[in-house]
Design a protein around this motif. Structure first.
Motif, PDB file in Angstrom:
ATOM      1  N   MET A  20      39.516  49.847  28.876  1.00  0.00           N
ATOM      2  CA  MET A  20      39.946  51.233  28.645  1.00  0.00           C
ATOM      3  C   MET A  20      38.987  51.997  27.724  1.00  0.00           C
ATOM      4  O   MET A  20      39.388  52.944  27.062  1.00  0.00           O
ATOM      5  CB  MET A  20      41.366  51.275  28.080  1.00  0.00           C
ATOM      6  N   MET A  21      37.744  51.546  27.658  1.00  0.00           N
ATOM      7  CA  MET A  21      36.698  52.192  26.872  1.00  0.00           C
ATOM      8  C   MET A  21      36.922  52.100  25.356  1.00  0.00           C
ATOM      9  O   MET A  21      36.127  52.625  24.600  1.00  0.00           O
ATOM     10  CB  MET A  21      36.543  53.679  27.265  1.00  0.00           C
ATOM     11  N   ASN A 145      37.553  48.611  39.767  1.00  0.00           N
ATOM     12  CA  ASN A 145      37.698  49.413  38.570  1.00  0.00           C
ATOM     13  C   ASN A 145      38.667  50.535  38.853  1.00  0.00           C
ATOM     14  O   ASN A 145      39.088  50.736  39.998  1.00  0.00           O
ATOM     15  CB  ASN A 145      36.353  49.973  38.090  1.00  0.00           C
ATOM     16  N   GLN A 146      38.994  51.275  37.825  1.00  0.00           N
ATOM     17  CA  GLN A 146      39.872  52.425  37.951  1.00  0.00           C
ATOM     18  C   GLN A 146      39.393  53.486  36.966  1.00  0.00           C
ATOM     19  O   GLN A 146      39.188  53.193  35.784  1.00  0.00           O
ATOM     20  CB  GLN A 146      41.317  52.018  37.644  1.00  0.00           C
ATOM     21  N   GLY A 152      35.608  57.921  31.810  1.00  0.00           N
ATOM     22  CA  GLY A 152      35.331  56.495  31.674  1.00  0.00           C
ATOM     23  C   GLY A 152      36.103  55.679  32.696  1.00  0.00           C
ATOM     24  O   GLY A 152      36.709  56.221  33.623  1.00  0.00           O
ATOM     25  N   VAL A 153      36.082  54.373  32.495  1.00  0.00           N
ATOM     26  CA  VAL A 153      36.733  53.462  33.436  1.00  0.00           C
ATOM     27  C   VAL A 153      37.580  52.441  32.690  1.00  0.00           C
ATOM     28  O   VAL A 153      37.409  52.219  31.495  1.00  0.00           O
ATOM     29  CB  VAL A 153      35.696  52.728  34.318  1.00  0.00           C
ATOM     30  N   MET A 154      38.472  51.794  33.429  1.00  0.00           N
ATOM     31  CA  MET A 154      39.382  50.831  32.829  1.00  0.00           C
ATOM     32  C   MET A 154      38.661  49.563  32.363  1.00  0.00           C
ATOM     33  O   MET A 154      38.954  49.041  31.291  1.00  0.00           O
ATOM     34  CB  MET A 154      40.486  50.448  33.808  1.00  0.00           C
ATOM     35  N   VAL A 155      37.707  49.068  33.184  1.00  0.00           N
ATOM     36  CA  VAL A 155      37.065  47.790  32.892  1.00  0.00           C
ATOM     37  C   VAL A 155      35.557  47.990  32.778  1.00  0.00           C
ATOM     38  O   VAL A 155      34.929  48.535  33.691  1.00  0.00           O
ATOM     39  CB  VAL A 155      37.361  46.752  33.998  1.00  0.00           C
ATOM     40  N   GLY A 156      34.975  47.540  31.676  1.00  0.00           N
ATOM     41  CA  GLY A 156      33.535  47.639  31.492  1.00  0.00           C
ATOM     42  C   GLY A 156      32.785  46.782  32.503  1.00  0.00           C
ATOM     43  O   GLY A 156      33.351  45.880  33.105  1.00  0.00           O
TER      44      GLY A 156
END
Length: 171
Positions: A20-21, A145-146, A152-156
């Motif tokens: 979640m960044m 990802n989402q 940004g995105v949920m998962v790096g």
């Protein structure tokens, strides 16, 4: 030639990835093996082969672990193992082929050799290696990802890891 016997009780594979960044999710793989051959007195002579059972992933959350094992990520039914086969070692790096989901890339990671010491419990010699680094999960087909509403995105995409391996040695 040195004989290396992996001590799984004193070894481990830990990883972390941005979530979640704003935070990191940590986890481990609990079922793995490694074979090392070569001369302990010459690191460049060592050959390392390692395998990880993906089904052993543990992030301390059963739902997340199930998602990671699914087709969105590792697809453990079709790709049950991660493998690494070394190509070269120096005093501080290890280079080899990492395979995840049948995708192989050459990677170079940091290597820390912790010398040879006597085990006071057994009287035998032990050695340890720590391998650490980071991989881009998307290079291996782990692209789920989402997007987040705030950007940004949920998962790096970068997975940081550390492998600590202890071996009893002979020869």
């Amino acid at each position: 030639m040195t004989n290396f016997n992996l001590d799984k009780t004193h070894s481990g594979i830990d990883f972390s990835i941005k979530h979640m960044m704003v935070s990191k999710v940590k986890g481990e793989f609990t079922d793995f093996d490694a074979t090392v051959t070569g001369d302990i007195n010459d690191l460049s002579s060592l050959n390392v082969k390692a395998s990880v059972k993906v089904d052993s992933i543990d992030t301390n959350n059963a739902d997340r672990d199930g998602h990671l094992k699914s087709g969105d990520f590792f697809n453990v039914e079709q790709y049950p193992e991660i493998t690494f086969v070394s190509k070269s070692l120096t005093n501080n790096t290890i280079t080899g082929d990492l395979t995840i989901k049948d995708v192989t890339n050459e990677e170079t990671f940091d290597l820390e050799f912790n010398g040879v010491h006597k085990n006071p419990m057994t009287g035998g010699d032990v050695t340890g290696l720590v391998v650490s680094g980071s991989i881009n999960r998307e290079k291996y087909g782990l692209t789920w990802n989402q997007a987040l509403e705030t950007g940004g995105v949920m998962v790096g995409k970068d997975v940081k890891f550390e492998v600590g391996a202890e071996f009893s040695i002979e020869g």
